[in-house]
Scaffold this active site. Structure first.
Site, PDB file in Angstrom:
ATOM      1  N   SER A 181       0.617  -1.073  -0.023  1.00  0.00           N
ATOM      2  CA  SER A 181       0.119  -0.098  -0.018  1.00  0.00           C
ATOM      3  C   SER A 181       0.872   1.357  -0.028  1.00  0.00           C
ATOM      4  O   SER A 181       0.446   2.270  -0.366  1.00  0.00           O
ATOM      5  CB  SER A 181      -0.943   0.066   1.087  1.00  0.00           C
ATOM      6  OG  SER A 181      -0.004  -0.073   2.326  1.00  0.00           O
ATOM      7  N   HIS A 209      -5.411  -3.701  -1.574  1.00  0.00           N
ATOM      8  CA  HIS A 209      -5.398  -2.826  -2.367  1.00  0.00           C
ATOM      9  C   HIS A 209      -5.696  -3.331  -3.727  1.00  0.00           C
ATOM     10  O   HIS A 209      -5.675  -2.675  -4.896  1.00  0.00           O
ATOM     11  CB  HIS A 209      -4.145  -2.068  -2.314  1.00  0.00           C
ATOM     12  CG  HIS A 209      -4.142  -1.005  -1.169  1.00  0.00           C
ATOM     13  ND1 HIS A 209      -4.768   0.454  -1.311  1.00  0.00           N
ATOM     14  CD2 HIS A 209      -3.929  -1.013   0.167  1.00  0.00           C
ATOM     15  CE1 HIS A 209      -4.401   0.994  -0.150  1.00  0.00           C
ATOM     16  NE2 HIS A 209      -4.005   0.336   0.510  1.00  0.00           N
ATOM     17  N   LYS A 240     -11.927  -0.123   0.497  1.00  0.00           N
ATOM     18  CA  LYS A 240     -11.218   0.642  -0.297  1.00  0.00           C
ATOM     19  C   LYS A 240     -12.229   0.496  -1.638  1.00  0.00           C
ATOM     20  O   LYS A 240     -12.962   1.567  -1.583  1.00  0.00           O
ATOM     21  CB  LYS A 240     -10.020  -0.032  -0.499  1.00  0.00           C
ATOM     22  CG  LYS A 240      -9.226  -0.016   0.872  1.00  0.00           C
ATOM     23  CD  LYS A 240      -7.667  -0.489   0.843  1.00  0.00           C
ATOM     24  CE  LYS A 240      -7.265  -0.172   2.523  1.00  0.00           C
ATOM     25  NZ  LYS A 240      -6.371  -1.245   2.911  1.00  0.00           N
TER      26      LYS A 240
HETATM   27  C1  PLP Z   1      -6.129  -1.410   4.174  1.00  0.00           C
HETATM   28  C2  PLP Z   1      -5.554  -2.740   4.527  1.00  0.00           C
HETATM   29  C3  PLP Z   1      -6.142  -3.371   5.398  1.00  0.00           C
HETATM   30  C4  PLP Z   1      -7.141  -3.153   6.464  1.00  0.00           C
HETATM   31  O1  PLP Z   1      -8.537  -3.046   5.634  1.00  0.00           O
HETATM   32  P1  PLP Z   1      -9.732  -2.492   6.451  1.00  0.00           P
HETATM   33  O2  PLP Z   1     -10.838  -2.932   5.799  1.00  0.00           O
HETATM   34  O3  PLP Z   1      -9.673  -1.106   6.274  1.00  0.00           O
HETATM   35  O4  PLP Z   1      -9.710  -2.824   7.947  1.00  0.00           O
HETATM   36  C5  PLP Z   1      -5.810  -4.779   5.378  1.00  0.00           C
HETATM   37  N1  PLP Z   1      -4.726  -5.276   4.804  1.00  0.00           N
HETATM   38  C6  PLP Z   1      -3.904  -4.453   3.917  1.00  0.00           C
HETATM   39  C7  PLP Z   1      -2.811  -4.929   3.133  1.00  0.00           C
HETATM   40  C8  PLP Z   1      -4.563  -3.175   3.729  1.00  0.00           C
HETATM   41  O5  PLP Z   1      -3.772  -2.451   2.867  1.00  0.00           O
END
Ligand code: PLP
Length: 392
Positions: A181, A209, A240
Site C-alpha cells: 500500500s 489494495h 477501499k
Molecule cells: C487497508 C488494509 C487492510 C485493512 O482493511 P480495513 O478493511 O480498512 O480494515 C488490511 N490489509 C491491507 C494490506 C490493507 O492495505
C-alpha cells in the site's frame, strides 16, 4: 510526575520530529473534491478507488437494506444467527472472485487477525514478506507461530528460508500483501505460488489494495495472475475500492468452514452492519455489470504518473494507481503536504513508522472519481509546490 506524563512526552517527541499525525476533518462526502477543515480541496488521499463511497446506487442499496432489516446484526453470528443478507453477500463475493466460498468480517484488519491464528499456532512457522501490512503482522503475532520475514517480493529469499527452516516446524504458512500500500508494487504471486507448491505449504495473500483494482473488472490479484483455485486464502477488504467497509476471506470451502469455528473475530465480534452488507452487494453488482470504472481508474493512474515523472518527481516503483511522491525527510513531507493544502490539494504526508525512516512521501491516490481536469489541476499544484520547495 503523574503516571501519564510519559505519554505527553512521547507526543511532544513526535511533534518535534514531524511524525505527529494531525487528522483533518472532512465536511463532505468522499469524491474528487472534498471540504477539508472548511476548505474545498482536490482529494488525493482516499482509497475510494472507484468512487463508490458516495455512488447513488450503493447509497440507495444501503437505505433499502435498512428498510428491510434495520441497522444492527444483533449479536455474533454463531449465537444470534446469521442474516440471509450476509449469506447472500458471501455467495456473490465467492462467485465474483471465482472461489469455493467467502466469509465477511467487519474489516480487513479483522479478517487477518481471524485467519492467521486459525491456520497456524505454536510450533508452526509463518514466512511473511518483510513489508507486510500491520494487520498481517498482528495476525501473525497473535497466532503464536514463529515468524520469519523473507526479503520483500523475493520468491528466491522465501525458498531459501523454506529450505533451511521448514523441517523445524509442524506446519507452515506463507503470507504476503497483494499490492503493497505504501509503494504500490505488486507481489510476484505466480512465483510465490510455485515455491509454496514445491514445498507444499499454505499460501495466503492479502489483496486489500487489489480488490476492485487488479484483475478483470477488479477481481483481484489472483485473477490478475490467473491463479484461480491455487492460492489457499485470499483476504480482501470492502473498505477501499468497494467504497464501504468490511473484510473478506475467500478460498476453499474447508477453510471458510474452519474460520466459522475458530476465527476469533468471527466468534467474538458481531457481523458487518446491515447497510454495509447491502451496500457491498450493490458494489459487487456494479463491478460485475461493467469494467468501466476499473478501466477509468487505470487510465487516470497512467496519465497522472506519466505527467508526474515528466515534471521530474520521483514516484518510486508503483505498478498500480497508488502513486508515492518520494520526498525523504519527514519534516519535508509534512511541509509539502501543508503547502499542497494551502494551494488546494489534499495529500497527506506519510512517514515512519508507516514507511521506513528517510522515505517519507506524499502518497497520491488516484481514483475513477477524478476527471482529467481534476488531474491537470493537481499536476499544476504539484509542480508549483515542488518548484517552490526545491524538490523538482
Ligand atoms: C487497508 C488494509 C487492510 C485493512 O482493511 P480495513 O478493511 O480498512 O480494515 C488490511 N490489509 C491491507 C494490506 C490493507 O492495505
Amino acid at each position: 510526575m503523574s503516571k501519564i506524563d510519559w505519554i505527553k512526552k512521547e507526543i511532544e517527541g513526535l511533534q518535534n520530529a514531524g511524525l505527529y499525525t494531525n487528522i483533518r476533518t472532512l465536511g463532505s462526502a468522499q469524491g474528487a473534491w472534498l471540504m477539508v477543515d472548511g476548505k474545498k480541496v482536490l482529494n488525493f488521499c482516499s482509497n475510494n478507488y472507484l468512487g463508490l463511497a458516495n455512488h447513488p446506487r450503493i447509497a440507495a442499496a444501503a437505505k433499502a437494506a435498512i428498510d428491510e432489516y434495520g441497522v444492527g446484526p444483533g449479536a455474533v453470528r454463531t449465537i444470534a444467527g446469521t442474516m440471509d443478507l450476509h449469506i447472500k453477500l458471501e455467495q456473490r463475493l465467492a462467485e465474483f472472485k471465482k472461489v469455493e466460498a467467502a466469509l465477511t468480517f467487519q474489516s480487513g484488519f479483522n479478517a487477518n487477525t481471524a485467519t492467521i491464528p486459525a491456520l497456524v499456532g505454536k510450533g508452526d512457522v509463518i514466512f511473511s514478506d518483510r513489508l507486510n501490512h500491520a494487520s498481517i503482522i498482528d495476525g501473525c503475532r497473535l497466532s503464536g507461530a514463529k515468524i520469519k520475514a523473507y526479503e520483500h517480493n523475493s520468491a528466491e529469499s522465501l525458498e531459501e528460508m523454506l529450505k533451511e527452516h521448514l523441517s523445524e516446524y509442524k506446519r507452515a504458512l506463507v503470507v504476503t500483501d497483494g499490492v503493497f500500500s505504501m509503494d504500490g508494487d505488486v507481489a510476484p504471486l505466480d512465483k510465490l505460488f510455485e515455491v509454496t507448491k514445491k514445498y507444499d505449504v499454505l499460501l495466503m495473500v492479502d489483496d486489500a489494495h487489489g480488490e476492485g483494482v487488479l484483475g478483470h473488472g477488479g477481481r483481484g490479484i489472483v485473477d490478475h495472475f490467473g491463479l484461480h483455485g491455487k492460492v489457499d486464502v485470499e483476504i480482501g477488504t470492502m473498505s477501499k475500492a468497494f467504497g464501504v467497509v468490511g473484510g473478506i476471506v475467500a478460498g476453499k470451502q474447508v477453510i471458510i468452514d474452519w474460520l466459522k469455528q475458530r476465527g476469533r473475530p468471527f466468534l467474538f465480534s458481531s457481523a458487518m452492519t446491515i447497510p454495509d452488507a447491502g451496500a457491498c452487494l450493490a458494489a459487487v453488482d456494479l463491478l460485475e455489470e461493467s469494467t468501466e470504472l476499473v478501466d477509468k481508474l487505470w487510465d487516470n493512474a497512467k496519465y497522472f504518473k506519466t505527467e508526474m515523472k515528466t515534471l521530474g518527481f520521483d514516484t518510486g516503483h508503483s505498478e498500480t494507481p497508488i502513486t508515492p511522491v518520494m520526498l525523504g525527510e519527514a519534516t519535508l513531507a509534512q511541509g509539502f503536504s501543508k503547502a499542497l493544502y494551502e494551494a488546494g490539494v489534499f495529500g497527506t504526508a506519510i512517514a515512519f513508522p508507516t514507511v521506513p525512516q528517510g522515505t517519507a512521501r506524499i502518497r497520491v491516490m488516484i481514483s475513477a472519481a477524478h476527471e482529467t481536469e481534476d488531474l491537470d489541476k493537481g499536476l499544476e499544484i504539484f509542480a508549483e509546490v515542488g518548484k517552490k520547495m526545491g524538490v523538482i
